[in-house]
Design a protein around this motif. Structure first.
Motif, PDB file in Angstrom:
ATOM      1  N   ILE A  97      -4.810  -5.978   6.168  1.00  0.00           N
ATOM      2  CA  ILE A  97      -5.032  -5.545   4.788  1.00  0.00           C
ATOM      3  C   ILE A  97      -4.092  -4.397   4.458  1.00  0.00           C
ATOM      4  O   ILE A  97      -3.403  -4.411   3.428  1.00  0.00           O
ATOM      5  CB  ILE A  97      -6.507  -5.143   4.558  1.00  0.00           C
ATOM      6  N   ALA A  98      -4.019  -3.407   5.330  1.00  0.00           N
ATOM      7  CA  ALA A  98      -3.130  -2.263   5.101  1.00  0.00           C
ATOM      8  C   ALA A  98      -1.668  -2.713   5.080  1.00  0.00           C
ATOM      9  O   ALA A  98      -0.888  -2.265   4.225  1.00  0.00           O
ATOM     10  CB  ALA A  98      -3.348  -1.199   6.172  1.00  0.00           C
ATOM     11  N   ALA A  99      -1.290  -3.597   6.000  1.00  0.00           N
ATOM     12  CA  ALA A  99       0.092  -4.080   6.049  1.00  0.00           C
ATOM     13  C   ALA A  99       0.454  -4.844   4.781  1.00  0.00           C
ATOM     14  O   ALA A  99       1.558  -4.700   4.240  1.00  0.00           O
ATOM     15  CB  ALA A  99       0.297  -4.966   7.277  1.00  0.00           C
ATOM     16  N   THR A 100      -0.480  -5.655   4.281  1.00  0.00           N
ATOM     17  CA  THR A 100      -0.223  -6.417   3.055  1.00  0.00           C
ATOM     18  C   THR A 100      -0.111  -5.496   1.854  1.00  0.00           C
ATOM     19  O   THR A 100       0.788  -5.659   1.016  1.00  0.00           O
ATOM     20  CB  THR A 100      -1.318  -7.477   2.839  1.00  0.00           C
ATOM     21  N   ASN A 101      -0.993  -4.512   1.766  1.00  0.00           N
ATOM     22  CA  ASN A 101      -0.893  -3.548   0.665  1.00  0.00           C
ATOM     23  C   ASN A 101       0.427  -2.795   0.717  1.00  0.00           C
ATOM     24  O   ASN A 101       1.078  -2.578  -0.321  1.00  0.00           O
ATOM     25  CB  ASN A 101      -2.076  -2.565   0.707  1.00  0.00           C
ATOM     26  N   GLU A 102       0.863  -2.403   1.905  1.00  0.00           N
ATOM     27  CA  GLU A 102       2.144  -1.722   2.074  1.00  0.00           C
ATOM     28  C   GLU A 102       3.297  -2.614   1.614  1.00  0.00           C
ATOM     29  O   GLU A 102       4.207  -2.173   0.907  1.00  0.00           O
ATOM     30  CB  GLU A 102       2.317  -1.334   3.538  1.00  0.00           C
ATOM     31  N   LYS A 103       3.250  -3.891   2.002  1.00  0.00           N
ATOM     32  CA  LYS A 103       4.322  -4.828   1.645  1.00  0.00           C
ATOM     33  C   LYS A 103       4.357  -5.079   0.140  1.00  0.00           C
ATOM     34  O   LYS A 103       5.441  -5.207  -0.448  1.00  0.00           O
ATOM     35  CB  LYS A 103       4.136  -6.143   2.421  1.00  0.00           C
ATOM     36  N   ILE A 104       3.196  -5.148  -0.493  1.00  0.00           N
ATOM     37  CA  ILE A 104       3.161  -5.312  -1.950  1.00  0.00           C
ATOM     38  C   ILE A 104       3.849  -4.124  -2.618  1.00  0.00           C
ATOM     39  O   ILE A 104       4.634  -4.300  -3.564  1.00  0.00           O
ATOM     40  CB  ILE A 104       1.713  -5.488  -2.456  1.00  0.00           C
TER      41      ILE A 104
END
Length: 123
Positions: free
Chosen positions: A93-100
């Motif tokens: 979740i954190a990695a996806t938010n960072e990538k967004i």
């Protein structure tokens, strides 16, 4: 397991179920990051197979049988991704938010709207 087909909407719950599934079979020895990444790619390729030779690859072209196959392949991809993240201690979740957030900066909507080029192809 109390309910073999339990449903969950939490990545942490899915991770726990996958850990249990793996442990019950003593498969931890095979679940190295390299092996999980390889399995993920194989499953992603299998996800593409039902779309092969379709005109546009939209849902209405698939039909119920192929749609079910896609559903199961998507689940395989997600399971391997969760297990890989678990092995590498990555919060998906954190990695996806960072990538967004990174993509928001790389692809400003006022510049790229309606244009599918890669970020380095814009002036």
């Amino acid at each position: 397991m109390a309910n073999e087909f339990a449903t969950t909407d939490s990545l942490n719950d899915l991770r726990a179920q996958l850990r249990q599934f793996t442990a019950e079979r003593q498969w931890e020895q095979f679940h190295t990051p390299k092996n999980l990444a390889s399995a993920l790619i194989v499953e992603a390729a299998e996800l593409l197979e039902p779309f092969q030779w379709l005109n546009n690859g939209k849902a209405d072209e698939l039909g119920p049988e192929k749609l079910q196959a896609v559903r199961h392949e998507m689940a395989d991809v997600m399971a391997y991704l969760i297990m890989l993240a678990d092995q590498l201690n990555i919060d998906l979740i954190a990695a996806t938010n960072e990538k967004i957030q990174l993509n928001t900066r790389k692809y400003p909507s006022d510049i790229v709207r309606g244009d599918a080029r890669k970020y380095n192809e814009y002036e």
